[in-house]
Every structure is written in structure tokens, then in C-alpha cells.
Design an enzyme around this catalytic site. Sequence first.
Site, mmCIF file in Angstrom:
data_model
loop_
_atom_site.group_PDB
_atom_site.id
_atom_site.type_symbol
_atom_site.label_atom_id
_atom_site.label_comp_id
_atom_site.label_asym_id
_atom_site.label_seq_id
_atom_site.Cartn_x
_atom_site.Cartn_y
_atom_site.Cartn_z
ATOM 1 N N ILE A 233 0.167 -10.251 0.030
ATOM 2 C CA ILE A 233 0.264 -11.429 1.536
ATOM 3 C C ILE A 233 -0.615 -12.371 0.322
ATOM 4 O O ILE A 233 -0.466 -13.104 0.297
ATOM 5 C CB ILE A 233 -0.160 -11.219 1.909
ATOM 6 C CG1 ILE A 233 1.497 -10.455 3.174
ATOM 7 C CG2 ILE A 233 -0.171 -12.327 2.889
ATOM 8 C CD1 ILE A 233 0.697 -9.783 3.846
ATOM 9 N N TYR B 60 -6.790 0.214 12.910
ATOM 10 C CA TYR B 60 -6.040 -0.448 12.753
ATOM 11 C C TYR B 60 -5.855 -2.108 13.575
ATOM 12 O O TYR B 60 -6.207 -3.446 13.113
ATOM 13 C CB TYR B 60 -4.964 -0.589 11.897
ATOM 14 C CG TYR B 60 -3.885 -1.524 11.023
ATOM 15 C CD1 TYR B 60 -4.755 -1.864 9.866
ATOM 16 C CD2 TYR B 60 -3.055 -2.020 11.529
ATOM 17 C CE1 TYR B 60 -4.277 -2.456 8.870
ATOM 18 C CE2 TYR B 60 -2.292 -3.731 10.830
ATOM 19 C CZ TYR B 60 -2.760 -3.734 9.612
ATOM 20 O OH TYR B 60 -2.799 -4.291 9.517
HETATM 21 N N1 NAP Z 1 1.950 -5.521 4.829
HETATM 22 C C1 NAP Z 1 2.216 -5.545 5.946
HETATM 23 O O1 NAP Z 1 3.652 -4.905 6.498
HETATM 24 C C2 NAP Z 1 0.888 -6.074 6.975
HETATM 25 C C3 NAP Z 1 1.481 -6.725 8.402
HETATM 26 C C4 NAP Z 1 0.207 -7.122 9.150
HETATM 27 C C5 NAP Z 1 -0.518 -7.726 8.204
HETATM 28 N N2 NAP Z 1 -1.240 -7.323 6.993
HETATM 29 C C6 NAP Z 1 -1.861 -7.650 6.809
HETATM 30 O O2 NAP Z 1 -2.064 -7.967 5.209
HETATM 31 C C7 NAP Z 1 -3.191 -8.146 4.485
HETATM 32 C C8 NAP Z 1 -2.891 -8.137 3.208
HETATM 33 O O3 NAP Z 1 -2.073 -6.696 3.025
HETATM 34 P P1 NAP Z 1 -0.764 -7.170 1.806
HETATM 35 O O4 NAP Z 1 0.642 -6.110 2.823
HETATM 36 O O5 NAP Z 1 -0.686 -7.481 1.209
HETATM 37 O O6 NAP Z 1 -1.609 -5.560 1.069
HETATM 38 P P2 NAP Z 1 -1.715 -5.100 -0.248
HETATM 39 O O7 NAP Z 1 -0.504 -5.734 -1.119
HETATM 40 O O8 NAP Z 1 -2.250 -3.838 -0.252
HETATM 41 O O9 NAP Z 1 -3.084 -6.070 -0.361
HETATM 42 C C9 NAP Z 1 -4.548 -5.537 0.259
HETATM 43 C C10 NAP Z 1 -5.516 -6.022 -0.662
HETATM 44 O O10 NAP Z 1 -6.673 -6.178 -0.600
HETATM 45 C C11 NAP Z 1 -6.893 -5.971 -1.225
HETATM 46 N N3 NAP Z 1 -8.511 -4.545 -0.765
HETATM 47 C C12 NAP Z 1 -8.324 -3.718 -0.819
HETATM 48 N N4 NAP Z 1 -9.070 -2.643 -0.432
HETATM 49 C C13 NAP Z 1 -9.968 -3.826 -0.442
HETATM 50 C C14 NAP Z 1 -11.602 -3.674 -0.800
HETATM 51 N N5 NAP Z 1 -12.260 -2.875 -0.263
HETATM 52 N N6 NAP Z 1 -12.372 -4.820 -0.825
HETATM 53 C C15 NAP Z 1 -11.358 -6.156 -0.590
HETATM 54 N N7 NAP Z 1 -10.715 -6.198 -0.942
HETATM 55 C C16 NAP Z 1 -10.062 -4.812 -0.990
HETATM 56 C C17 NAP Z 1 -6.616 -5.337 -2.081
HETATM 57 O O11 NAP Z 1 -6.774 -5.396 -4.298
HETATM 58 P P3 NAP Z 1 -7.923 -5.324 -5.061
HETATM 59 O O12 NAP Z 1 -6.620 -3.414 -4.696
HETATM 60 O O13 NAP Z 1 -6.920 -5.462 -6.187
HETATM 61 O O14 NAP Z 1 -9.087 -4.634 -4.443
HETATM 62 C C18 NAP Z 1 -5.273 -6.125 -2.179
HETATM 63 O O15 NAP Z 1 -4.762 -7.091 -3.364
HETATM 64 C C19 NAP Z 1 -3.581 -7.459 4.854
HETATM 65 O O16 NAP Z 1 -5.033 -7.506 5.433
HETATM 66 C C20 NAP Z 1 -2.819 -6.479 5.679
HETATM 67 O O17 NAP Z 1 -3.392 -5.627 6.802
HETATM 68 C C21 NAP Z 1 0.037 -6.596 6.280
#
Ligand code: NAP
Length: 267
Positions: A14, A142
Site C-alpha cells: 500500500i 493488531y
Molecule cells: N494487506 C492488508 O490486507 C492490510 C489490511 C489492512 C491494513 N493494512 C495496513 O496497511 C499498511 C501497509 O501494509 P501492506 O499490506 O502494504 O504491507 P507490506 O507490503 O508488508 O508493507 C509494510 C511496510 O512497512 C514497512 N516496515 C515494516 N517494519 C518497519 C519498521 N520497523 N519501521 C519502519 N517501516 C517498517 C516495510 O518497509 P521495509 O521493510 O522496507 O522497512 C513495508 O514497506 C500496514 O500498516 C498494514 O497494517 C494492510
Amino acid sequence: MSRVAVVTGASSGIGKATAAALAGRGYRVIGTSRKPDSIGPDATVTGIEYRALDLTDAVSIDTFLAELGPVDVLVNNAGESQAGPLAELPGDAVERLFRLNVLGPITLTKAVVPGMRERGYGRVVMVGSMLASFPMPYRSSYVASKAALRGFATAARFEESPFGVWLTTVEPGQVDSGLRERRTKYIAEGSCHAADFSTFMTELDAKQAKGIAPDTVASCIVDAIEADRPRPLYAVGSNAPVMFAVRRLLPRTIVERLIARAYGMSR
Ligand SMILES: NC(=O)c1ccc[n+]([C@@H]2O[C@H](COP(=O)([O-])OP(=O)(O)OC[C@H]3O[C@@H](n4cnc5c(N)ncnc54)[C@H](OP(=O)(O)O)[C@@H]3O)[C@@H](O)[C@H]2O)c1
């Protein structure tokens, strides 16, 4: 002059889609990653300036903020997805989750809001989760982290919106971002929850694989940013309009049973 947008966690999913969408609309985008140098050329989005930020590390946050100029838009997107029965979640894992999903974003928000207020314009988007509105088993930490993030934003809106600074929460439902491969899971050996947990995780991963694309969430985030008066809450994916209507109409105990059934739990 282009507006400056910071998107945390812009290396994938995202965050990457949002950073790309904002860059495409003329924003100057600063995207963060724990390891910006290891984002391969295939994953790098043209026009995004990548900077190092680990939201669980106070020194990394201070260094990032010290080098940051004025910010018009902050998208608090980076996050960890964690699963496991509450009674079996290690304390340090819960602390890490809250540092990343709640306290880090709040530190960034506190740092940029005064400048936004002075300039009379600002947008802060918390990327929450529909799970904060529809809690599920084995996701307590979470769910709580995303509910806390929404709580900060929803309350602070009253304080900052008179100055042109709007805080808002975008709650995605299931998104096919690859997050499930990075989800942290905790279950004790011989746990009485083992069978239920396994059924739940299988259902969850299957639903997430059929989720909406990160680009769809990015469009919703851009809409929230560009609204004259952003709403307190946006929800996108997982049949959000129907789900919120059902939640308003049915008693909570029934909603709880429907959620349990959807994830293979007999309650
Ligand atoms: N996928 C879903 O179904 C879903 C649903 C509802 C909400 N969300 C929320 O949407 C957001 C993005 O999720 P996504 O699905 O796009 O997952 P994702 O692809 O795993 O992205 C997570 C991002 O967080 C960064 N990150 C992880 N640990 C970190 C840390 N300690 N400090 C700083 N950055 C960190 C990662 O970057 P690096 O690894 O490069 O540091 C990565 O770019 C999250 O907040 C998630 O909870 C996702």
C-alpha cells in the site's frame, strides 16, 4: 511549489502504491524503508526519494526527523501484522508492534503538525485496518494497535482542523499486498488454541489472497488527502459499505458470531 508528502513503508504494498500515486499527481514524495539501499531497481518508483526509517528505533526516528524539512502530507502507512492468542503473545513482540504501529506514527505526527498549522495546511493519514472496526480472534494486538492509531487521529482532528490540518484514518479490508508472508505469528507449543488458530490462519490467508489491489487503497488515500474536509474515517475493500451497515443494524453478539463463522470458528 509541489506539496511535500512523506509516506512511511513505501518499499512495498500500500505504501509503495500510495507513494507512486502521489508522485504521479505532482507531489514531492519522501518514501521510507528500514533499508532504502536494498530496494532493488525493480521495486524503486521513479520520483520517490527514499530515506531510512525504522519506527521501532528512537535513534532512527530522531535522525529521520532531523533531516526532514517542511511536510504538507504525512501518510503513516508502515506497519506489522501480528497474530496469535492473546495469552501466548510474547511481551516484547507486543511492545515492538505498538512502537511500529502506534508510537512511531504518533511521534512523526507530533513532529510535523506544528509546521502544518503554521502554514495553514496539512493532511495526516493513518493507515488503520477494518479489523479495528471488526475485531477478529487471534488478532488482538493488531486490532488494538489499529484502534489506538484511529483513536489518536479521531480525537486530534477536533484540535487541528480549525487550522487547516486534517487527521484522518483509512481502514483497508483485505488487501493482496503480500503482507501475509511477512505476518508475525506466535503460538505456544501444545497450545489449546492450535487447531482453531490453524483454521483461522488458513481462512485469513485465503481471504487476503483474494483481497483488493494496493492501488485501490492508494486511490482512497489520495481522495482523503485531496478532500477539502477529509472525513474522520474511510474504509475500502472487504465489502466495507455492507459490513458497516450490518454492524449498525445487528446486535454486536450476532456480528461477533458472523465473524467467527466466516473464519471457520464454531461459536
Ligand atoms: N494487506 C492488508 O490486507 C492490510 C489490511 C489492512 C491494513 N493494512 C495496513 O496497511 C499498511 C501497509 O501494509 P501492506 O499490506 O502494504 O504491507 P507490506 O507490503 O508488508 O508493507 C509494510 C511496510 O512497512 C514497512 N516496515 C515494516 N517494519 C518497519 C519498521 N520497523 N519501521 C519502519 N517501516 C517498517 C516495510 O518497509 P521495509 O521493510 O522496507 O522497512 C513495508 O514497506 C500496514 O500498516 C498494514 O497494517 C494492510
